[in-house]
Design an enzyme around this catalytic site. Structure first.
Site, PDB file in Angstrom:
ATOM      1  N   ARG A  53      41.866 -38.573   2.918  1.00 52.31           N
ATOM      2  CA  ARG A  53      41.722 -37.613   4.307  1.00 52.31           C
ATOM      3  C   ARG A  53      42.497 -36.790   4.088  1.00 52.31           C
ATOM      4  NH1 ARG A  53      46.642 -39.180   4.559  1.00 52.31           N
ATOM      5  NH2 ARG A  53      46.380 -38.608   6.517  1.00 52.31           N
ATOM      6  N   ASP A 243      46.562 -29.784  10.615  1.00 58.13           N
ATOM      7  CA  ASP A 243      44.898 -30.119  10.754  1.00 58.13           C
ATOM      8  C   ASP A 243      44.337 -28.885  11.097  1.00 58.13           C
ATOM      9  OD1 ASP A 243      45.341 -33.403  11.265  1.00 58.13           O
ATOM     10  OD2 ASP A 243      44.150 -32.777   9.823  1.00 58.13           O
ATOM     11  N   ASN A 253      47.132 -32.073  15.520  1.00 55.01           N
ATOM     12  CA  ASN A 253      47.705 -32.789  14.291  1.00 55.01           C
ATOM     13  C   ASN A 253      46.968 -33.875  15.367  1.00 55.01           C
ATOM     14  OD1 ASN A 253      48.575 -32.997  11.496  1.00 55.01           O
ATOM     15  ND2 ASN A 253      50.343 -34.266  13.172  1.00 55.01           N
TER      16      ASN A 253
END
Ligand code: MRU
Length: 366
Positions: A53, A243, A253
């Site tokens: 991740r 992200d 995020n």
């Protein structure tokens, strides 16, 4: 970075030139386990189950997934089908699309017989570039930490971070944690407040594990504590990852980041976001309205995992039977709440002109 004294990246290809290995992050911090990825389906599974991740690492894992698919069948149709499968594995982190687009474009331009070798070489290149970018982010961000240290001689710089944007979220170094590693190695005294980051607790499990491994002073706090700490002067600056960042500097995020940015704004605490340029989505302007927010299984909210007294890993229920939950993975912090973006080319304003100034060729190409 090191685990038990041995240097690791989060993802690496086997000497056989086909299999890829990753650190299984779902087992950390209690067990260090590596996993083999042998096929496209394995790659999709490790990304969607969050064995790997973190936006940059998801991108690299996606690239290796496409390489595995091309090794099985290098036809245009097979590459397109693999792209579509991988693309859906996690919707918010834009690095996945960035890496898949880059690799697909390169493969489709080459003759099928050359695609297998090309795919692995390109995936390795994307991985190496991520390391270089993150290290550069570390250097630029460390300068901000050194400035904060100079303002407060005689005590450590207190930094609050959310989720895990360390080396485990990338190939090496990390984004938000890279400046902390660089500053610490340069002799600046730092202390990190680590948000636990419900529901999956990437802060309490992964960030704490990383900081412990690098011998960096840190304290894990519950997600709700940050506002209180900032009100009482316990935090000098916040650094988080991203992200997906829009061309206007809005930052998506891990869920809860927005609340920290609001608290930082209210208390005059600088709030920085560290990201490689692969995290910028140049097509988007309005992060709140345009970024797709991943919604995950409610079980991640209703249950929690940890280590029992006998050492076994257990998953227990928190909520009463019958209560339902919603599990939004990310939120968006508007650019007005961001003090600066720390990128591989330097620190800029969270704005279109700031990003364009550092990455004119990417802004133009979008
Ligand atoms: O859901 P995850 O664990 O993949 O989310 C990762 C994050 O949101 C991180 O905080 C990070 O900032 C982005 S990756 C460097």
């Amino acid at each position: 970075m090191k685990i038990n004294g041995r240097g690791y990246r989060t993802i690496w290809p086997d000497a056989n030139g086909r299999t890829v290995h990753v650190i299984d992050q779902s087992q950390l911090p209690h067990a260090f386990v590596t996993r083999r990825i042998d096929s496209l389906d394995d790659a999709v599974a490790v990304i969607s189950d969050m064995v790997v991740r973190g936006a940059p690492l998801i991108g690299v894992a996606g690239a290796y997934g496409l390489a595995l698919a091309a090794a099985d069948d290098p036809s245009d149709a097979a590459i397109d089908a693999a792209y579509a499968k991988l693309f859906k594995a996690r919707p918010t982190a834009v690095n996945l699309r960035w890496a898949l687009d880059r690799l697909r474009h390169c493969l489709l331009a080459a003759p099928p017989a050359e695609r297998r070798a090309l795919a692995y070489a390109q995936a390795a290149r994307i991985a190496d570039e991520d390391v270089t970018c993150c290290e550069a982010i570390g250097e630029h961000g460390a300068a901000l930490i050194a400035e904060a240290a100079a303002k407060n001689p005689g005590r450590p710089v207190n930094i609050l971070t959310h989720c895990n944007a360390g080396w485990l979220a990338t190939v090496d170094w990390g984004t938000a944690l890279a400046p902390i590693y660089k500053a610490a190695r340069a002799g600046v005294a730092v202390h990190v407040f680590v948000d636990e980051t419900r529901p999956r607790n990437q802060g309490a499990s992964l960030t704490a594990f990383e900081l412990l491994g690098e011998a960096i002073s840190h304290t894990v706090i519950v997600d709700n504590a940050g506002g209180h700490l900032m009100q009482h002067g316990f935090v000098d600056l916040c650094i988080v990852g991203s992200d997906r960042t829009t061309r206007s500097g809005d930052v998506c995020n891990k869920i809860g980041t927005y609340l920290k940015a609001l608290a930082a704004h209210d208390n005059g605490v600088p709030f920085y976001v560290a990201l490689p340029s692969s995290t910028i989505d140049w097509r988007l302007r309005d992060g709140v309205r345009e970024i797709p927010i991943e919604e995950r299984d409610q079980r991640e909210v209703t249950h929690i995992s940890g280590r029992a007294a006998d050492g076994s890993l257990v998953n227990v229920q928190l909520t009463p039977h019958g209560s339902s939950a919603r599990n939004f993975g990310f939120d968006v912090t508007p650019s007005r709440l961001v003090s600066g973006l720390i990128t591989e080319r330097g620190v800029c304003d969270a704005s279109e002109s700031g990003l364009r100034g550092l990455f004119p060729e990417l802004a133009r190409a979008a």
